[in-house]
Design a protein around this motif. Structure first.
Motif, PDB file in Angstrom:
ATOM      1  N   GLN A   1      10.851 -23.846 -26.544  1.00  0.00           N
ATOM      2  CA  GLN A   1      12.131 -23.426 -27.082  1.00  0.00           C
ATOM      3  C   GLN A   1      12.986 -23.686 -25.489  1.00  0.00           C
ATOM      4  O   GLN A   1      12.856 -23.513 -25.095  1.00  0.00           O
ATOM      5  N   THR A   2      14.130 -23.815 -26.422  1.00  0.00           N
ATOM      6  CA  THR A   2      14.974 -23.768 -25.258  1.00  0.00           C
ATOM      7  C   THR A   2      16.462 -22.757 -25.574  1.00  0.00           C
ATOM      8  O   THR A   2      16.989 -22.610 -26.866  1.00  0.00           O
ATOM      9  N   GLY A   3      17.361 -22.646 -24.809  1.00  0.00           N
ATOM     10  CA  GLY A   3      18.413 -21.574 -25.124  1.00  0.00           C
ATOM     11  C   GLY A   3      18.173 -19.929 -26.017  1.00  0.00           C
ATOM     12  O   GLY A   3      18.810 -19.178 -26.057  1.00  0.00           O
ATOM     13  N   ASN A   4      16.616 -19.880 -25.490  1.00  0.00           N
ATOM     14  CA  ASN A   4      16.799 -18.179 -25.217  1.00  0.00           C
ATOM     15  C   ASN A   4      16.589 -17.437 -24.070  1.00  0.00           C
ATOM     16  O   ASN A   4      16.113 -18.369 -22.296  1.00  0.00           O
ATOM     17  N   ALA A   5      16.534 -16.659 -23.187  1.00  0.00           N
ATOM     18  CA  ALA A   5      16.614 -16.020 -22.736  1.00  0.00           C
ATOM     19  C   ALA A   5      15.576 -15.436 -21.467  1.00  0.00           C
ATOM     20  O   ALA A   5      15.716 -16.255 -20.874  1.00  0.00           O
ATOM     21  N   VAL A   6      14.129 -15.293 -22.505  1.00  0.00           N
ATOM     22  CA  VAL A   6      13.350 -16.029 -21.655  1.00  0.00           C
ATOM     23  C   VAL A   6      12.947 -17.028 -21.119  1.00  0.00           C
ATOM     24  O   VAL A   6      12.486 -17.525 -19.807  1.00  0.00           O
ATOM     25  N   ALA A   7      13.392 -17.805 -21.635  1.00  0.00           N
ATOM     26  CA  ALA A   7      13.117 -19.930 -21.012  1.00  0.00           C
ATOM     27  C   ALA A   7      14.391 -19.874 -19.954  1.00  0.00           C
ATOM     28  O   ALA A   7      14.127 -20.366 -18.691  1.00  0.00           O
ATOM     29  N   ARG A   8      14.985 -19.107 -20.269  1.00  0.00           N
ATOM     30  CA  ARG A   8      16.513 -19.510 -19.260  1.00  0.00           C
ATOM     31  C   ARG A   8      15.688 -18.690 -18.024  1.00  0.00           C
ATOM     32  O   ARG A   8      15.807 -18.785 -17.254  1.00  0.00           O
ATOM     33  N   PHE A   9      15.466 -17.727 -18.132  1.00  0.00           N
ATOM     34  CA  PHE A   9      14.488 -16.628 -17.013  1.00  0.00           C
ATOM     35  C   PHE A   9      13.623 -17.588 -16.361  1.00  0.00           C
ATOM     36  O   PHE A   9      13.840 -17.401 -15.684  1.00  0.00           O
ATOM     37  N   LYS A  10      13.034 -18.165 -16.544  1.00  0.00           N
ATOM     38  CA  LYS A  10      11.641 -19.103 -15.622  1.00  0.00           C
ATOM     39  C   LYS A  10      12.127 -19.924 -15.485  1.00  0.00           C
ATOM     40  O   LYS A  10      11.430 -20.539 -14.800  1.00  0.00           O
ATOM     41  N   ASP A  11      13.448 -20.638 -16.124  1.00  0.00           N
ATOM     42  CA  ASP A  11      13.702 -21.572 -15.492  1.00  0.00           C
ATOM     43  C   ASP A  11      14.517 -21.768 -14.331  1.00  0.00           C
ATOM     44  O   ASP A  11      14.030 -21.931 -13.114  1.00  0.00           O
ATOM     45  N   ARG A  12      15.136 -20.439 -14.013  1.00  0.00           N
ATOM     46  CA  ARG A  12      15.425 -19.579 -12.943  1.00  0.00           C
ATOM     47  C   ARG A  12      14.817 -20.012 -12.333  1.00  0.00           C
ATOM     48  O   ARG A  12      14.842 -19.847 -10.820  1.00  0.00           O
ATOM     49  N   ARG A  13      13.582 -19.137 -12.585  1.00  0.00           N
ATOM     50  CA  ARG A  13      12.682 -18.439 -11.415  1.00  0.00           C
ATOM     51  C   ARG A  13      12.043 -19.498 -10.600  1.00  0.00           C
ATOM     52  O   ARG A  13      11.873 -19.425  -9.690  1.00  0.00           O
ATOM     53  N   ALA A  14      11.995 -20.677 -11.684  1.00  0.00           N
ATOM     54  CA  ALA A  14      10.964 -21.947 -11.067  1.00  0.00           C
ATOM     55  C   ALA A  14      11.673 -22.535 -10.048  1.00  0.00           C
ATOM     56  O   ALA A  14      11.892 -23.361  -9.030  1.00  0.00           O
ATOM     57  N   ARG A  15      12.945 -22.518 -10.879  1.00  0.00           N
ATOM     58  CA  ARG A  15      14.407 -23.479  -9.747  1.00  0.00           C
ATOM     59  C   ARG A  15      14.842 -22.865  -8.214  1.00  0.00           C
ATOM     60  O   ARG A  15      14.093 -23.952  -6.860  1.00  0.00           O
ATOM     61  N   ARG A  16      14.671 -21.440  -8.304  1.00  0.00           N
ATOM     62  CA  ARG A  16      14.183 -20.954  -7.229  1.00  0.00           C
ATOM     63  C   ARG A  16      12.849 -20.716  -6.355  1.00  0.00           C
ATOM     64  O   ARG A  16      13.820 -20.307  -4.999  1.00  0.00           O
TER      65      ARG A  16
ATOM     66  N   GLY B   1      10.612  -6.870 -19.126  1.00  0.00           N
ATOM     67  CA  GLY B   1       9.283  -6.849 -18.730  1.00  0.00           C
ATOM     68  C   GLY B   1       8.793  -7.689 -17.396  1.00  0.00           C
ATOM     69  O   GLY B   1       7.932  -7.825 -16.293  1.00  0.00           O
ATOM     70  N   LEU B   2       9.358  -8.991 -18.028  1.00  0.00           N
ATOM     71  CA  LEU B   2       9.217 -10.088 -16.894  1.00  0.00           C
ATOM     72  C   LEU B   2       9.581 -10.458 -15.611  1.00  0.00           C
ATOM     73  O   LEU B   2       9.705 -10.211 -14.773  1.00  0.00           O
ATOM     74  N   GLN B   3      10.977  -9.369 -15.894  1.00  0.00           N
ATOM     75  CA  GLN B   3      12.154  -9.473 -14.908  1.00  0.00           C
ATOM     76  C   GLN B   3      11.438  -7.865 -13.652  1.00  0.00           C
ATOM     77  O   GLN B   3      11.440  -8.049 -12.482  1.00  0.00           O
ATOM     78  N   LEU B   4      10.274  -7.102 -14.200  1.00  0.00           N
ATOM     79  CA  LEU B   4      10.019  -5.837 -13.688  1.00  0.00           C
ATOM     80  C   LEU B   4       9.332  -6.613 -13.357  1.00  0.00           C
ATOM     81  O   LEU B   4       8.857  -5.858 -11.635  1.00  0.00           O
ATOM     82  N   TYR B   5       7.973  -6.672 -13.776  1.00  0.00           N
ATOM     83  CA  TYR B   5       6.947  -6.742 -13.300  1.00  0.00           C
ATOM     84  C   TYR B   5       6.257  -7.579 -12.851  1.00  0.00           C
ATOM     85  O   TYR B   5       4.894  -8.444 -12.435  1.00  0.00           O
ATOM     86  N   GLY B   6       6.941  -9.026 -13.062  1.00  0.00           N
ATOM     87  CA  GLY B   6       6.652 -10.504 -12.683  1.00  0.00           C
ATOM     88  C   GLY B   6       5.914 -11.369 -14.207  1.00  0.00           C
ATOM     89  O   GLY B   6       5.476 -10.891 -15.250  1.00  0.00           O
TER      90      GLY B   6
END
Length: 115
Positions: free
Chosen positions: A70-85, A35-40
């Motif tokens: 938490q670190t190491g989960n898919a949501v944390a990685r997604f949000k981190d990549r989105r922030a760096r982008r 949902g985060l990926q699809l809708y923001g």
């Protein structure tokens, strides 16, 4: 005779509808990520409506915030990549100078409008 529902078995509390709604399964976490990926990042109403109708908006927000902490989960990685982008990581070029100069001319050097 109808027996009353036990309040607990040993040290295990019974699963109630309220506690089931509060907890997330790995599948629900995967749907939340999708949902985060699809809708923001902030589209919790759409995620709830389309993917996780049993969860409240507040619960979805809390779950994302908890996973990001938490670190190491898919949501944390997604949000981190989105922030760096969101951070511009390329060098300033002559093309950028031209765009800035054209904006300054077009807006009579009103920098709030140029930006």
């Amino acid at each position: 005779r109808v027996c009353a529902r036990p309040t607990s078995v040993g040290s295990i509390a019974p699963v109630t509808a309220a506690s089931a709604a509060m907890s997330f399964t790995p599948g629900e976490d995967a749907l939340l990520l999708r949902g985060l990926q699809l809708y923001g990042d902030e589209a919790f109403d759409a995620i709830r409506r389309q993917l996780l109708p049993a969860k409240t908006r507040e619960l979805l927000e809390f779950r994302v915030a908890s996973l990001v902490q938490q670190t190491g989960n898919a949501v944390a990685r997604f949000k981190d990549r989105r922030a760096r982008r969101a951070v511009v990581s390329r060098r300033w070029t002559g093309y950028d100078d031209k765009i800035l100069a054209l904006g300054a001319v077009a807006h009579d050097c009103r920098w709030d409008d140029v930006a």
